[in-house]
Design an enzyme around this catalytic site. Sequence first.
Site, mmCIF file in Angstrom:
data_model
loop_
_atom_site.group_PDB
_atom_site.id
_atom_site.type_symbol
_atom_site.label_atom_id
_atom_site.label_comp_id
_atom_site.label_asym_id
_atom_site.label_seq_id
_atom_site.Cartn_x
_atom_site.Cartn_y
_atom_site.Cartn_z
ATOM 1 N N TYR A 150 41.270 -61.268 53.134
ATOM 2 C CA TYR A 150 41.244 -59.900 52.577
ATOM 3 C C TYR A 150 39.846 -59.301 52.725
ATOM 4 C CZ TYR A 150 42.009 -56.254 48.993
ATOM 5 O OH TYR A 150 42.123 -55.071 48.300
ATOM 6 N N GLY A 153 38.800 -59.027 56.360
ATOM 7 C CA GLY A 153 39.702 -58.061 56.990
ATOM 8 C C GLY A 153 39.268 -56.639 56.656
HETATM 9 P P1 NAD Z 1 50.165 -52.798 46.660
HETATM 10 O O1 NAD Z 1 50.384 -54.193 47.118
HETATM 11 O O2 NAD Z 1 50.958 -52.291 45.503
HETATM 12 O O3 NAD Z 1 50.383 -51.770 47.854
HETATM 13 C C1 NAD Z 1 50.199 -52.097 49.212
HETATM 14 C C2 NAD Z 1 51.331 -51.483 50.002
HETATM 15 O O4 NAD Z 1 51.132 -51.757 51.401
HETATM 16 C C3 NAD Z 1 52.691 -52.060 49.627
HETATM 17 O O5 NAD Z 1 53.621 -51.014 49.451
HETATM 18 C C4 NAD Z 1 53.047 -52.939 50.821
HETATM 19 O O6 NAD Z 1 54.445 -53.106 50.993
HETATM 20 C C5 NAD Z 1 52.371 -52.189 51.946
HETATM 21 N N1 NAD Z 1 52.077 -53.026 53.121
HETATM 22 C C6 NAD Z 1 51.486 -54.244 53.159
HETATM 23 N N2 NAD Z 1 51.360 -54.663 54.413
HETATM 24 C C7 NAD Z 1 51.885 -53.678 55.220
HETATM 25 C C8 NAD Z 1 52.054 -53.532 56.622
HETATM 26 N N3 NAD Z 1 51.648 -54.471 57.493
HETATM 27 N N4 NAD Z 1 52.632 -52.396 57.088
HETATM 28 C C9 NAD Z 1 53.060 -51.421 56.220
HETATM 29 N N5 NAD Z 1 52.928 -51.521 54.884
HETATM 30 C C10 NAD Z 1 52.341 -52.633 54.391
HETATM 31 O O7 NAD Z 1 48.604 -52.642 46.363
HETATM 32 P P2 NAD Z 1 47.759 -51.421 45.769
HETATM 33 O O8 NAD Z 1 47.089 -51.898 44.562
HETATM 34 O O9 NAD Z 1 48.579 -50.187 45.723
HETATM 35 O O10 NAD Z 1 46.644 -51.257 46.898
HETATM 36 C C11 NAD Z 1 46.695 -50.237 47.874
HETATM 37 C C12 NAD Z 1 45.436 -50.289 48.733
HETATM 38 O O11 NAD Z 1 44.295 -50.108 47.914
HETATM 39 C C13 NAD Z 1 45.268 -51.609 49.478
HETATM 40 O O12 NAD Z 1 44.786 -51.346 50.772
HETATM 41 C C14 NAD Z 1 44.226 -52.339 48.659
HETATM 42 O O13 NAD Z 1 43.468 -53.195 49.451
HETATM 43 C C15 NAD Z 1 43.384 -51.183 48.127
HETATM 44 N N6 NAD Z 1 42.707 -51.550 46.869
HETATM 45 C C16 NAD Z 1 43.396 -51.626 45.689
HETATM 46 C C17 NAD Z 1 42.721 -51.994 44.535
HETATM 47 C C18 NAD Z 1 43.424 -52.070 43.196
HETATM 48 O O14 NAD Z 1 42.790 -52.444 42.206
HETATM 49 N N7 NAD Z 1 44.674 -51.712 43.068
HETATM 50 C C19 NAD Z 1 41.354 -52.306 44.583
HETATM 51 C C20 NAD Z 1 40.705 -52.257 45.807
HETATM 52 C C21 NAD Z 1 41.385 -51.855 46.947
#
Ligand code: NAD
Length: 322
Positions: A150, A153
Amino acid sequence: MSQRPLRKRVMVTGGAGFLGSHLCDRLIAAGNDVLCVDNYFTGRKDNISHLLLNPRFEAMRHDITFPLYVEVDEIYNLACPASPVHYQYDPVQTTKTSVIGAINVLGLAKRTGAKVFQASTSEVYGDPEVHPQTEDYRGNVNPLGIRACYDEGKRSAETLFFDYFRQHKVKIKVARIFNTYGPRMHPNDGRVVSNFIVQALRGENITLYGDGMQTRAFCFVDDLVEGFIRLMATDGDVTGPVNLGNPYEITVHELATRVIRLTESSSEIVYRPLPQDDPMQRCPDISLAKKLLEWEPKVELDAGLGATIAYFRRLLDDQSRA
Ligand code: NAD
Ligand code: UDP
Ligand code: UDP
Protein backbone atom coordinates in the site's frame (compact mmCIF):
# COMPACT_ATOMS: atom_id res chain seq x y z
CA MET A 1 -28.93 36.90 -18.31
CA SER A 2 -26.24 34.89 -16.58
CA GLN A 3 -25.42 31.57 -18.21
CA ARG A 4 -25.33 28.36 -16.19
CA PRO A 5 -21.89 26.76 -16.46
CA LEU A 6 -21.87 23.56 -18.53
CA ARG A 7 -22.27 20.63 -16.19
CA LYS A 8 -19.09 18.67 -15.70
CA ARG A 9 -18.60 14.99 -16.45
CA VAL A 10 -16.80 13.63 -13.43
CA MET A 11 -15.38 10.13 -13.05
CA VAL A 12 -14.84 8.68 -9.57
CA THR A 13 -12.79 5.49 -9.40
CA GLY A 14 -13.57 3.57 -6.22
CA GLY A 15 -16.90 5.41 -6.21
CA ALA A 16 -18.77 2.60 -4.43
CA GLY A 17 -16.38 2.65 -1.48
CA PHE A 18 -16.60 4.55 1.79
CA LEU A 19 -15.10 7.87 0.68
CA GLY A 20 -16.03 7.49 -2.99
CA SER A 21 -19.75 7.12 -2.32
CA HIS A 22 -19.83 10.30 -0.21
CA LEU A 23 -17.94 12.09 -2.95
CA CYS A 24 -20.45 10.86 -5.58
CA ASP A 25 -23.30 12.21 -3.40
CA ARG A 26 -21.61 15.56 -3.17
CA LEU A 27 -20.85 15.78 -6.91
CA ILE A 28 -24.41 14.79 -7.87
CA ALA A 29 -25.85 17.35 -5.43
CA ALA A 30 -23.72 20.01 -7.17
CA GLY A 31 -25.36 19.17 -10.52
CA ASN A 32 -22.57 17.19 -12.20
CA ASP A 33 -22.74 14.05 -14.34
CA VAL A 34 -21.00 11.32 -12.35
CA LEU A 35 -19.46 8.10 -13.64
CA CYS A 36 -18.69 5.74 -10.76
CA VAL A 37 -16.08 3.11 -11.70
CA ASP A 38 -15.58 0.26 -9.25
CA ASN A 39 -14.79 -3.46 -9.20
CA TYR A 40 -16.63 -3.89 -5.85
CA PHE A 41 -13.61 -5.45 -4.15
CA THR A 42 -14.27 -3.52 -0.94
CA GLY A 43 -17.01 -1.19 -2.17
CA ARG A 44 -20.70 -2.06 -1.97
CA LYS A 45 -23.63 -1.43 -4.25
CA ASP A 46 -25.61 -0.46 -1.13
CA ASN A 47 -23.39 2.61 -0.81
CA ILE A 48 -24.62 3.98 -4.15
CA SER A 49 -28.06 2.32 -4.53
CA HIS A 50 -29.81 5.60 -3.69
CA LEU A 51 -28.11 7.25 -6.69
CA LEU A 52 -28.93 4.63 -9.31
CA LEU A 53 -32.23 6.17 -10.40
CA ASN A 54 -30.65 9.57 -10.95
CA PRO A 55 -30.14 10.11 -14.72
CA ARG A 56 -26.93 12.04 -14.03
CA PHE A 57 -25.38 9.04 -12.24
CA GLU A 58 -23.88 5.98 -13.91
CA ALA A 59 -22.20 2.99 -12.27
CA MET A 60 -19.69 0.91 -14.22
CA ARG A 61 -18.14 -2.34 -12.98
CA HIS A 62 -14.51 -2.10 -14.05
CA ASP A 63 -11.08 -2.88 -12.63
CA ILE A 64 -8.82 0.14 -13.09
CA THR A 65 -5.77 -2.03 -13.67
CA PHE A 66 -7.29 -2.38 -17.18
CA PRO A 67 -7.49 0.55 -19.62
CA LEU A 68 -10.67 2.57 -19.81
CA TYR A 69 -11.72 4.86 -22.65
CA VAL A 70 -14.34 7.42 -21.67
CA GLU A 71 -14.75 11.18 -22.15
CA VAL A 72 -14.66 13.13 -18.90
CA ASP A 73 -13.66 16.56 -17.56
CA GLU A 74 -12.48 15.55 -14.09
CA ILE A 75 -11.23 12.32 -12.52
CA TYR A 76 -11.05 11.50 -8.81
CA ASN A 77 -8.85 8.42 -8.45
CA LEU A 78 -9.89 6.69 -5.21
CA ALA A 79 -9.82 3.05 -6.30
CA CYS A 80 -7.68 1.08 -3.85
CA PRO A 81 -8.51 -0.94 -0.74
CA ALA A 82 -7.69 1.30 2.22
CA SER A 83 -7.83 -0.76 5.37
CA PRO A 84 -4.76 -2.81 6.34
CA VAL A 85 -6.84 -6.02 6.48
CA HIS A 86 -8.17 -5.46 2.97
CA TYR A 87 -4.98 -4.23 1.30
CA GLN A 88 -2.93 -7.07 2.81
CA TYR A 89 -5.43 -9.70 1.60
CA ASP A 90 -3.99 -9.62 -1.96
CA PRO A 91 -0.90 -7.40 -1.73
CA VAL A 92 0.15 -7.91 -5.36
CA GLN A 93 -3.26 -6.68 -6.55
CA THR A 94 -2.96 -3.71 -4.16
CA THR A 95 0.29 -2.58 -5.78
CA LYS A 96 -1.15 -3.18 -9.26
CA THR A 97 -4.22 -1.12 -8.41
CA SER A 98 -2.12 1.80 -7.20
CA VAL A 99 0.52 1.72 -9.93
CA ILE A 100 -1.23 0.43 -13.07
CA GLY A 101 -4.42 2.18 -11.98
CA ALA A 102 -2.50 5.47 -11.78
CA ILE A 103 -0.99 4.93 -15.24
CA ASN A 104 -4.43 4.30 -16.71
CA VAL A 105 -6.13 7.32 -15.15
CA LEU A 106 -3.15 9.50 -16.08
CA GLY A 107 -3.22 8.17 -19.67
CA LEU A 108 -6.93 8.97 -19.76
CA ALA A 109 -6.31 12.46 -18.37
CA LYS A 110 -3.51 13.03 -20.88
CA ARG A 111 -5.76 12.06 -23.80
CA THR A 112 -8.85 13.99 -22.66
CA GLY A 113 -7.21 16.97 -20.93
CA ALA A 114 -9.16 16.13 -17.76
CA LYS A 115 -7.99 17.28 -14.33
CA VAL A 116 -7.04 14.30 -12.19
CA PHE A 117 -7.13 14.03 -8.39
CA GLN A 118 -5.14 11.35 -6.59
CA ALA A 119 -6.27 9.97 -3.21
CA SER A 120 -2.82 9.55 -1.70
CA THR A 121 -2.29 8.82 1.96
CA SER A 122 -0.49 9.71 5.16
CA GLU A 123 1.01 6.22 4.82
CA VAL A 124 3.58 7.76 2.45
CA TYR A 125 5.15 9.09 5.68
CA GLY A 126 5.42 5.55 7.10
CA ASP A 127 6.26 5.46 10.82
CA PRO A 128 7.12 9.17 10.91
CA GLU A 129 10.09 10.74 12.71
CA VAL A 130 8.73 14.24 12.05
CA HIS A 131 5.63 15.19 14.00
CA PRO A 132 3.14 16.50 13.01
CA GLN A 133 3.76 15.57 9.38
CA THR A 134 4.33 18.33 6.83
CA GLU A 135 4.20 17.76 3.09
CA ASP A 136 7.97 18.24 2.69
CA TYR A 137 8.75 15.32 5.05
CA ARG A 138 9.94 12.39 2.91
CA GLY A 139 8.82 9.64 5.22
CA ASN A 140 10.08 6.52 6.92
CA VAL A 141 8.60 3.57 5.04
CA ASN A 142 9.77 -0.04 5.27
CA PRO A 143 9.77 -1.16 1.61
CA LEU A 144 9.79 -4.86 2.58
CA GLY A 145 7.09 -4.99 5.25
CA ILE A 146 3.46 -6.05 5.12
CA ARG A 147 2.24 -2.47 4.68
CA ALA A 148 4.61 -1.79 1.76
CA CYS A 149 2.19 -2.96 -0.97
CA TYR A 150 0.00 0.00 0.00
CA ASP A 151 2.61 2.53 1.12
CA GLU A 152 5.03 2.00 -1.75
CA GLY A 153 2.18 1.60 -4.24
CA LYS A 154 0.85 5.01 -3.21
CA ARG A 155 4.36 6.50 -3.28
CA SER A 156 4.89 5.20 -6.84
CA ALA A 157 1.50 6.59 -7.81
CA GLU A 158 2.58 10.03 -6.55
CA THR A 159 5.78 9.73 -8.63
CA LEU A 160 3.70 8.90 -11.72
CA PHE A 161 1.40 11.84 -11.08
CA PHE A 162 4.34 14.26 -10.88
CA ASP A 163 6.06 12.76 -13.94
CA TYR A 164 2.88 13.03 -16.03
CA PHE A 165 2.60 16.63 -14.80
CA ARG A 166 6.20 17.48 -15.76
CA GLN A 167 6.43 15.40 -18.93
CA HIS A 168 2.88 15.65 -20.35
CA LYS A 169 1.47 18.74 -18.58
CA VAL A 170 -1.38 16.71 -17.08
CA LYS A 171 -3.37 18.77 -14.56
CA ILE A 172 -2.85 16.92 -11.28
CA LYS A 173 -4.16 17.41 -7.73
CA VAL A 174 -2.59 15.16 -5.10
CA ALA A 175 -4.15 14.90 -1.62
CA ARG A 176 -2.52 13.03 1.25
CA ILE A 177 -5.44 11.78 3.27
CA PHE A 178 -5.14 11.03 6.99
CA ASN A 179 -7.39 8.60 8.93
CA THR A 180 -11.01 9.33 8.03
CA TYR A 181 -14.17 7.81 9.46
CA GLY A 182 -17.94 8.05 9.13
CA PRO A 183 -21.08 6.30 7.91
CA ARG A 184 -20.59 3.64 5.18
CA MET A 185 -17.28 2.37 6.52
CA HIS A 186 -17.25 -1.37 5.98
CA PRO A 187 -18.19 -3.10 9.27
CA ASN A 188 -15.54 -5.79 8.75
CA ASP A 189 -12.72 -3.76 7.28
CA GLY A 190 -10.66 -3.98 10.45
CA ARG A 191 -10.07 -0.24 10.77
CA VAL A 192 -10.03 1.04 14.29
CA VAL A 193 -13.14 3.24 14.31
CA SER A 194 -15.42 0.64 12.69
CA ASN A 195 -13.94 -2.19 14.79
CA PHE A 196 -14.42 -0.36 18.10
CA ILE A 197 -17.96 0.80 17.31
CA VAL A 198 -19.15 -2.59 16.06
CA GLN A 199 -17.54 -4.33 19.06
CA ALA A 200 -19.10 -1.84 21.49
CA LEU A 201 -22.57 -2.15 19.94
CA ARG A 202 -22.39 -5.94 20.07
CA GLY A 203 -21.13 -5.89 23.65
CA GLU A 204 -17.94 -7.69 22.56
CA ASN A 205 -14.45 -6.99 23.88
CA ILE A 206 -12.74 -3.93 22.40
CA THR A 207 -9.45 -5.10 20.82
CA LEU A 208 -6.64 -2.66 21.52
CA TYR A 209 -3.43 -3.43 19.62
CA GLY A 210 -0.19 -2.86 21.52
CA ASP A 211 -0.43 -0.68 24.62
CA GLY A 212 -2.89 1.69 22.93
CA MET A 213 -0.50 4.64 23.34
CA GLN A 214 0.01 4.99 19.56
CA THR A 215 -1.72 8.12 18.23
CA ARG A 216 -3.94 8.92 15.27
CA ALA A 217 -5.99 11.97 14.27
CA PHE A 218 -9.46 11.25 12.89
CA CYS A 219 -11.30 13.32 10.28
CA PHE A 220 -15.04 13.08 9.66
CA VAL A 221 -15.89 12.15 6.07
CA ASP A 222 -17.94 15.29 5.24
CA ASP A 223 -15.02 17.53 6.16
CA LEU A 224 -12.67 15.48 4.01
CA VAL A 225 -14.93 15.54 0.94
CA GLU A 226 -15.15 19.33 1.23
CA GLY A 227 -11.34 19.37 1.08
CA PHE A 228 -11.39 17.19 -2.08
CA ILE A 229 -13.78 19.56 -3.86
CA ARG A 230 -11.75 22.63 -2.89
CA LEU A 231 -8.48 21.08 -4.03
CA MET A 232 -9.97 20.06 -7.39
CA ALA A 233 -11.24 23.63 -7.87
CA THR A 234 -7.78 25.25 -7.41
CA ASP A 235 -5.89 26.93 -10.27
CA GLY A 236 -3.81 24.87 -12.66
CA ASP A 237 -0.51 25.66 -10.95
CA VAL A 238 -1.67 23.99 -7.70
CA THR A 239 -0.60 20.34 -7.79
CA GLY A 240 -0.22 19.42 -4.12
CA PRO A 241 0.64 17.24 -2.38
CA VAL A 242 -1.68 18.68 0.26
CA ASN A 243 -2.36 17.02 3.61
CA LEU A 244 -6.09 16.60 4.34
CA GLY A 245 -7.07 15.42 7.79
CA ASN A 246 -8.10 16.55 11.22
CA PRO A 247 -5.15 17.61 13.40
CA TYR A 248 -6.94 16.64 16.65
CA GLU A 249 -4.62 13.84 17.81
CA ILE A 250 -5.55 11.21 20.39
CA THR A 251 -4.24 7.84 21.53
CA VAL A 252 -6.03 4.73 20.33
CA HIS A 253 -6.77 3.98 24.00
CA GLU A 254 -8.58 7.32 24.31
CA LEU A 255 -10.60 6.47 21.20
CA ALA A 256 -11.66 3.18 22.80
CA THR A 257 -12.85 4.89 25.99
CA ARG A 258 -14.78 7.50 23.98
CA VAL A 259 -16.54 4.85 21.90
CA ILE A 260 -17.49 2.94 25.07
CA ARG A 261 -18.86 6.16 26.63
CA LEU A 262 -20.78 7.29 23.53
CA THR A 263 -22.35 3.87 22.92
CA GLU A 264 -23.03 3.39 26.65
CA SER A 265 -21.55 -0.07 26.16
CA SER A 266 -20.49 -2.53 28.83
CA SER A 267 -17.65 -3.82 26.59
CA GLU A 268 -14.21 -4.19 28.11
CA ILE A 269 -10.83 -3.39 26.62
CA VAL A 270 -8.56 -6.34 25.82
CA TYR A 271 -4.97 -6.07 24.59
CA ARG A 272 -3.69 -7.76 21.41
CA PRO A 273 -0.23 -7.69 19.74
CA LEU A 274 0.66 -4.60 17.73
CA PRO A 275 0.80 -5.48 14.00
CA GLN A 276 4.17 -5.19 12.21
CA ASP A 277 5.17 -1.65 11.10
CA ASP A 278 2.16 -0.06 12.82
CA PRO A 279 3.05 3.67 13.01
CA MET A 280 3.46 4.91 16.60
CA GLN A 281 2.21 8.42 15.86
CA ARG A 282 0.40 10.24 13.11
CA CYS A 283 -1.06 13.72 12.87
CA PRO A 284 -1.34 16.07 9.91
CA ASP A 285 0.10 19.55 9.74
CA ILE A 286 -2.67 21.20 7.69
CA SER A 287 -1.15 24.70 7.36
CA LEU A 288 -0.89 24.28 3.59
CA ALA A 289 -4.54 23.24 3.17
CA LYS A 290 -5.63 26.16 5.36
CA LYS A 291 -3.66 28.60 3.21
CA LEU A 292 -4.38 27.17 -0.26
CA LEU A 293 -7.94 25.94 0.21
CA GLU A 294 -9.14 28.02 3.16
CA TRP A 295 -10.14 24.64 4.55
CA GLU A 296 -10.09 23.07 7.94
CA PRO A 297 -12.24 20.35 9.53
CA LYS A 298 -15.34 21.51 11.39
CA VAL A 299 -16.85 18.32 12.83
CA GLU A 300 -15.66 17.52 16.36
CA LEU A 301 -14.74 13.95 17.19
CA ASP A 302 -17.67 13.21 19.51
CA ALA A 303 -20.19 14.57 16.98
CA GLY A 304 -18.66 12.57 14.14
CA LEU A 305 -18.49 9.43 16.25
CA GLY A 306 -22.16 9.98 17.20
CA ALA A 307 -23.20 10.02 13.51
CA THR A 308 -21.06 6.96 12.79
CA ILE A 309 -22.46 5.06 15.78
CA ALA A 310 -26.01 5.84 14.60
CA TYR A 311 -25.14 4.43 11.17
CA PHE A 312 -23.69 1.19 12.56
CA ARG A 313 -26.63 0.80 14.95
CA ARG A 314 -29.03 0.88 11.97
CA LEU A 315 -26.82 -1.46 9.94
CA LEU A 316 -26.55 -4.05 12.73
CA ASP A 317 -30.32 -3.82 13.41
CA ASP A 318 -31.04 -4.40 9.69
CA GLN A 319 -28.64 -7.35 9.64
CA SER A 320 -30.24 -8.94 12.71
CA ARG A 321 -33.72 -8.56 11.14
CA ALA A 322 -32.65 -10.03 7.77
P1 NAD B 1 -12.73 1.65 0.41
O1 NAD B 1 -12.07 0.33 0.46
O2 NAD B 1 -14.07 1.81 1.06
O3 NAD B 1 -12.89 2.15 -1.09
C1 NAD B 1 -12.03 1.76 -2.14
C2 NAD B 1 -12.88 1.47 -3.36
O4 NAD B 1 -12.01 1.13 -4.46
C3 NAD B 1 -13.83 0.30 -3.15
O5 NAD B 1 -15.11 0.64 -3.62
C4 NAD B 1 -13.20 -0.81 -3.99
O6 NAD B 1 -14.15 -1.77 -4.43
C5 NAD B 1 -12.56 -0.02 -5.10
N1 NAD B 1 -11.45 -0.73 -5.77
C6 NAD B 1 -10.41 -1.38 -5.20
N2 NAD B 1 -9.59 -1.86 -6.14
C7 NAD B 1 -10.13 -1.50 -7.35
C8 NAD B 1 -9.75 -1.72 -8.70
N3 NAD B 1 -8.63 -2.39 -9.03
N4 NAD B 1 -10.54 -1.22 -9.69
C9 NAD B 1 -11.69 -0.53 -9.38
N5 NAD B 1 -12.09 -0.30 -8.11
C10 NAD B 1 -11.32 -0.78 -7.11
O7 NAD B 1 -11.71 2.72 1.01
P2 NAD B 1 -11.86 4.28 1.31
O8 NAD B 1 -11.61 4.49 2.73
O9 NAD B 1 -13.09 4.81 0.68
O10 NAD B 1 -10.60 4.85 0.52
C11 NAD B 1 -10.71 5.48 -0.74
C12 NAD B 1 -9.34 6.00 -1.17
O11 NAD B 1 -8.87 6.94 -0.22
C13 NAD B 1 -8.29 4.91 -1.31
O12 NAD B 1 -7.50 5.17 -2.44
C14 NAD B 1 -7.47 5.06 -0.04
O13 NAD B 1 -6.15 4.66 -0.24
C15 NAD B 1 -7.57 6.56 0.22
N6 NAD B 1 -7.39 6.86 1.65
C16 NAD B 1 -8.38 6.61 2.56
C17 NAD B 1 -8.16 6.90 3.90
C18 NAD B 1 -9.23 6.67 4.94
O14 NAD B 1 -8.97 6.89 6.13
N7 NAD B 1 -10.43 6.26 4.61
C19 NAD B 1 -6.93 7.42 4.31
C20 NAD B 1 -5.94 7.61 3.37
C21 NAD B 1 -6.18 7.36 2.03
N1 UDP C 1 -5.28 4.76 -21.19
C1 UDP C 1 -6.59 4.56 -20.83
N2 UDP C 1 -7.54 5.39 -21.35
C2 UDP C 1 -7.23 6.42 -22.19
C3 UDP C 1 -5.88 6.62 -22.53
C4 UDP C 1 -4.91 5.76 -22.01
O1 UDP C 1 -6.93 3.65 -20.06
O2 UDP C 1 -8.14 7.13 -22.57
C5 UDP C 1 -4.27 3.87 -20.60
C6 UDP C 1 -3.60 2.94 -21.62
O3 UDP C 1 -3.61 1.65 -21.04
C7 UDP C 1 -2.20 3.43 -21.67
C8 UDP C 1 -2.00 4.13 -20.34
O4 UDP C 1 -3.27 4.68 -20.03
O5 UDP C 1 -1.27 2.37 -21.80
C9 UDP C 1 -0.97 5.21 -20.37
O6 UDP C 1 -1.27 6.10 -21.40
P1 UDP C 1 -0.12 6.93 -22.09
O7 UDP C 1 -0.76 7.73 -23.21
O8 UDP C 1 0.64 7.68 -21.09
O9 UDP C 1 0.90 5.86 -22.63
P2 UDP C 1 0.87 4.79 -23.80
O10 UDP C 1 -0.45 4.86 -24.52
O11 UDP C 1 2.01 5.20 -24.64
O12 UDP C 1 1.08 3.48 -23.09
N1 UDP D 1 -6.18 -0.76 16.08
C1 UDP D 1 -6.54 -1.28 17.32
N2 UDP D 1 -7.58 -2.16 17.37
C2 UDP D 1 -8.30 -2.51 16.27
C3 UDP D 1 -7.94 -1.97 15.01
C4 UDP D 1 -6.87 -1.09 14.95
O1 UDP D 1 -5.93 -0.97 18.35
O2 UDP D 1 -9.25 -3.32 16.42
C5 UDP D 1 -5.05 0.22 16.01
C6 UDP D 1 -4.00 -0.09 14.96
O3 UDP D 1 -3.04 -0.98 15.47
C7 UDP D 1 -3.45 1.28 14.68
C8 UDP D 1 -4.64 2.22 14.87
O4 UDP D 1 -5.59 1.47 15.66
O5 UDP D 1 -2.47 1.61 15.63
C9 UDP D 1 -5.30 2.65 13.57
O6 UDP D 1 -5.55 1.49 12.80
P1 UDP D 1 -6.29 1.50 11.40
O7 UDP D 1 -6.21 0.12 10.84
O8 UDP D 1 -7.63 2.12 11.54
O9 UDP D 1 -5.49 2.51 10.47
P2 UDP D 1 -3.94 2.84 10.22
O10 UDP D 1 -3.80 4.24 10.68
O11 UDP D 1 -3.07 1.92 11.02
O12 UDP D 1 -3.76 2.64 8.77
